[in-house]
Design an enzyme around this catalytic site. Structure first.
Site, PDB file in Angstrom:
ATOM      1  N   GLY A 100       0.794  -1.232   0.000  1.00 11.32           N
ATOM      2  CA  GLY A 100       0.000   0.000   0.000  1.00 11.32           C
ATOM      3  C   GLY A 100       0.822   1.274   0.000  1.00 11.32           C
ATOM      4  O   GLY A 100       0.349   2.314   0.465  1.00 11.32           O
ATOM      5  N   ASN A 146       1.500   3.022  -2.550  1.00 11.90           N
ATOM      6  CA  ASN A 146       0.797   3.966  -3.433  1.00 11.90           C
ATOM      7  C   ASN A 146      -0.440   4.536  -2.747  1.00 11.90           C
ATOM      8  O   ASN A 146      -0.776   5.709  -2.918  1.00 11.90           O
ATOM      9  CB  ASN A 146       0.448   3.290  -4.760  1.00 11.90           C
ATOM     10  CG  ASN A 146       1.681   3.131  -5.613  1.00 11.90           C
ATOM     11  OD1 ASN A 146       2.152   4.099  -6.219  1.00 11.90           O
ATOM     12  ND2 ASN A 146       2.248   1.933  -5.634  1.00 11.90           N
ATOM     13  N   LEU A 155     -10.270  -8.168 -12.439  1.00 11.97           N
ATOM     14  CA  LEU A 155     -11.697  -7.882 -12.283  1.00 11.97           C
ATOM     15  C   LEU A 155     -12.455  -8.109 -13.588  1.00 11.97           C
ATOM     16  O   LEU A 155     -12.034  -7.647 -14.650  1.00 11.97           O
ATOM     17  CB  LEU A 155     -11.881  -6.427 -11.830  1.00 11.97           C
ATOM     18  CG  LEU A 155     -11.390  -6.140 -10.406  1.00 11.97           C
ATOM     19  CD1 LEU A 155     -11.233  -4.648 -10.191  1.00 11.97           C
ATOM     20  CD2 LEU A 155     -12.342  -6.744  -9.371  1.00 11.97           C
ATOM     21  N   ASN A 175      -6.064   1.949 -13.030  1.00  5.32           N
ATOM     22  CA  ASN A 175      -5.050   0.992 -12.567  1.00  5.32           C
ATOM     23  C   ASN A 175      -3.645   1.564 -12.772  1.00  5.32           C
ATOM     24  O   ASN A 175      -3.400   2.361 -13.678  1.00  5.32           O
ATOM     25  CB  ASN A 175      -5.173  -0.310 -13.370  1.00  5.32           C
ATOM     26  CG  ASN A 175      -4.201  -1.384 -12.920  1.00  5.32           C
ATOM     27  OD1 ASN A 175      -4.032  -1.626 -11.717  1.00  5.32           O
ATOM     28  ND2 ASN A 175      -3.530  -2.025 -13.855  1.00  5.32           N
ATOM     29  N   HIS A 209       0.337   0.391 -13.345  1.00  2.00           N
ATOM     30  CA  HIS A 209       1.143  -0.775 -13.763  1.00  2.00           C
ATOM     31  C   HIS A 209       2.612  -0.362 -13.822  1.00  2.00           C
ATOM     32  O   HIS A 209       2.929   0.672 -14.430  1.00  2.00           O
ATOM     33  CB  HIS A 209       0.663  -1.274 -15.130  1.00  2.00           C
ATOM     34  CG  HIS A 209       1.437  -2.441 -15.644  1.00  2.00           C
ATOM     35  ND1 HIS A 209       1.545  -3.627 -14.946  1.00  2.00           N
ATOM     36  CD2 HIS A 209       2.151  -2.621 -16.780  1.00  2.00           C
ATOM     37  CE1 HIS A 209       2.293  -4.474 -15.634  1.00  2.00           C
ATOM     38  NE2 HIS A 209       2.675  -3.885 -16.753  1.00  2.00           N
ATOM     39  N   ASP A 231      -3.699  -5.332 -17.418  1.00  2.00           N
ATOM     40  CA  ASP A 231      -2.851  -4.135 -17.468  1.00  2.00           C
ATOM     41  C   ASP A 231      -2.926  -3.481 -18.841  1.00  2.00           C
ATOM     42  O   ASP A 231      -1.914  -3.129 -19.458  1.00  2.00           O
ATOM     43  CB  ASP A 231      -1.399  -4.490 -17.093  1.00  2.00           C
ATOM     44  CG  ASP A 231      -1.304  -4.980 -15.655  1.00  2.00           C
ATOM     45  OD1 ASP A 231      -1.935  -4.364 -14.783  1.00  2.00           O
ATOM     46  OD2 ASP A 231      -0.636  -5.995 -15.410  1.00  2.00           O
ATOM     47  N   GLU A 255       6.076   5.961  -9.335  1.00  2.00           N
ATOM     48  CA  GLU A 255       4.646   5.624  -9.250  1.00  2.00           C
ATOM     49  C   GLU A 255       3.925   6.514  -8.242  1.00  2.00           C
ATOM     50  O   GLU A 255       2.831   7.009  -8.524  1.00  2.00           O
ATOM     51  CB  GLU A 255       4.478   4.173  -8.779  1.00  2.00           C
ATOM     52  CG  GLU A 255       4.755   3.134  -9.818  1.00  2.00           C
ATOM     53  CD  GLU A 255       4.393   1.744  -9.318  1.00  2.00           C
ATOM     54  OE1 GLU A 255       3.785   1.007 -10.085  1.00  2.00           O
ATOM     55  OE2 GLU A 255       4.724   1.392  -8.163  1.00  2.00           O
TER      56      GLU A 255
HETATM   57  C1  GRF Z   1       2.966  -1.272  -7.643  1.00  2.00           C
HETATM   58  O1  GRF Z   1       4.234  -1.472  -8.230  1.00  2.00           O
HETATM   59  C2  GRF Z   1       1.884  -1.276  -8.685  1.00  2.00           C
HETATM   60  O2  GRF Z   1       2.277  -0.734  -9.909  1.00  2.00           O
HETATM   61  C3  GRF Z   1       1.624  -2.741  -8.855  1.00  2.00           C
HETATM   62  O3  GRF Z   1       1.702  -3.269  -7.552  1.00  2.00           O
HETATM   63  C4  GRF Z   1       2.595  -2.455  -6.768  1.00  2.00           C
HETATM   64  C5  GRF Z   1       1.875  -2.070  -5.517  1.00  2.00           C
HETATM   65  O4  GRF Z   1       2.736  -1.505  -4.558  1.00  2.00           O
HETATM   66  N1  GRF Z   1       0.367  -2.955  -9.525  1.00  2.00           N
HETATM   67  P1  GRF Z   1       2.140  -0.897  -3.217  1.00  2.00           P
HETATM   68  O5  GRF Z   1       1.269  -1.960  -2.573  1.00  2.00           O
HETATM   69  O6  GRF Z   1       1.347   0.339  -3.568  1.00  2.00           O
HETATM   70  O7  GRF Z   1       3.323  -0.568  -2.367  1.00  2.00           O
END
Ligand code: GRF
Length: 200
Positions: free
Chosen positions: A14, A16, A95, A109, A111, A152, A181
């Protein structure tokens, strides 16, 4: 200004989600996270949400439950909250339309690779290996709308190239990608909310 309502789906660390939480708190993202959903009880992202007093839900798929029935139930549950956007931030479950039909053009999403590259899991490892084989010179990340069950794949909202250095370790590349990200996800959601970007 009324805040945009987000539901964030996670399966793991988590980080992000943390970037979104921080931006909401700092006021740089005019949004309110209504709920964080995880399909794994152990996801550390749930703790991150709780520590900001954001409601959480664990939505685990039981083995005997059909994937499409699970999606339907999850979609109905989230749709009742009437979110403006559903953000998949490290959500590790593909999904189906049973979920997506509730939120046309509203599921976003993230990626950790460029469009069309390394769809599915372990994208960073696969990019790193491709670099070592001399098949690619750089990698990147993308944020896209999820229109259907493509993995993706979907209308691209933002991309950013991430360089790979000759002496990179996988860990160094992962760190560089994740830092990119965190910034690009927040920036893209902000542009969607402001209407500067149009999904689809
Ligand atoms: C990220 O690299 C995202 O692009 C991928 O899964 C990872 C999630 O990281 N889909 P986090 O759980 O947000 O640390």
């Amino acid at each position: 200004m009324t805040k945009s309502k987000l539901v964030v789906l996670i399966s793991g660390s988590g980080s992000n989600l943390q970037a979104l939480l921080d931006a909401c708190e700092a006021g740089t993202l005019p949004a309110k996270i209504l709920l964080v959903v995880s399909n794994k009880a152990s996801a550390y992202g749930l703790r991150r949400a709780e520590s900001r007093r954001i409601p959480t839900a664990i939505f685990k798929r039981r083995k005997n439950v059909d994937r499409r029935d699970y999606d339907e139930e999850l979609g109905r549950f989230i749709a009742a909250l009437e979110p403006d956007w559903v953000i998949l931030a490290g959500w590790m479950h593909l999904l189906s339309m049973n979920f997506l039909r509730y939120f046309p053009g509203r599921v976003v999403n993230l990626h950790p690779a460029l469009p069309g590259q390394f769809p599915g899991t372990h994208a960073i490892e696969r990019a790193f290996e491709a670099f070592r084989q001399g098949d690619i010179e750089q990698t990147g990340i993308m944020v896209h709308v999820v229109p259907d069950e493509g993995v993706d794949d979907g209308p691209v909202l933002a991309t950013e190239i991430v360089p790979i250095e000759p002496d990179d370790t996988l860990e160094a590349l992962e760190q560089r990608i994740h830092a990119t990200e965190h910034r690009l996800l927040v920036e893209t959601v902000r542009r969607l909310i402001s209407g500067e970007l149009h999904p689809g």
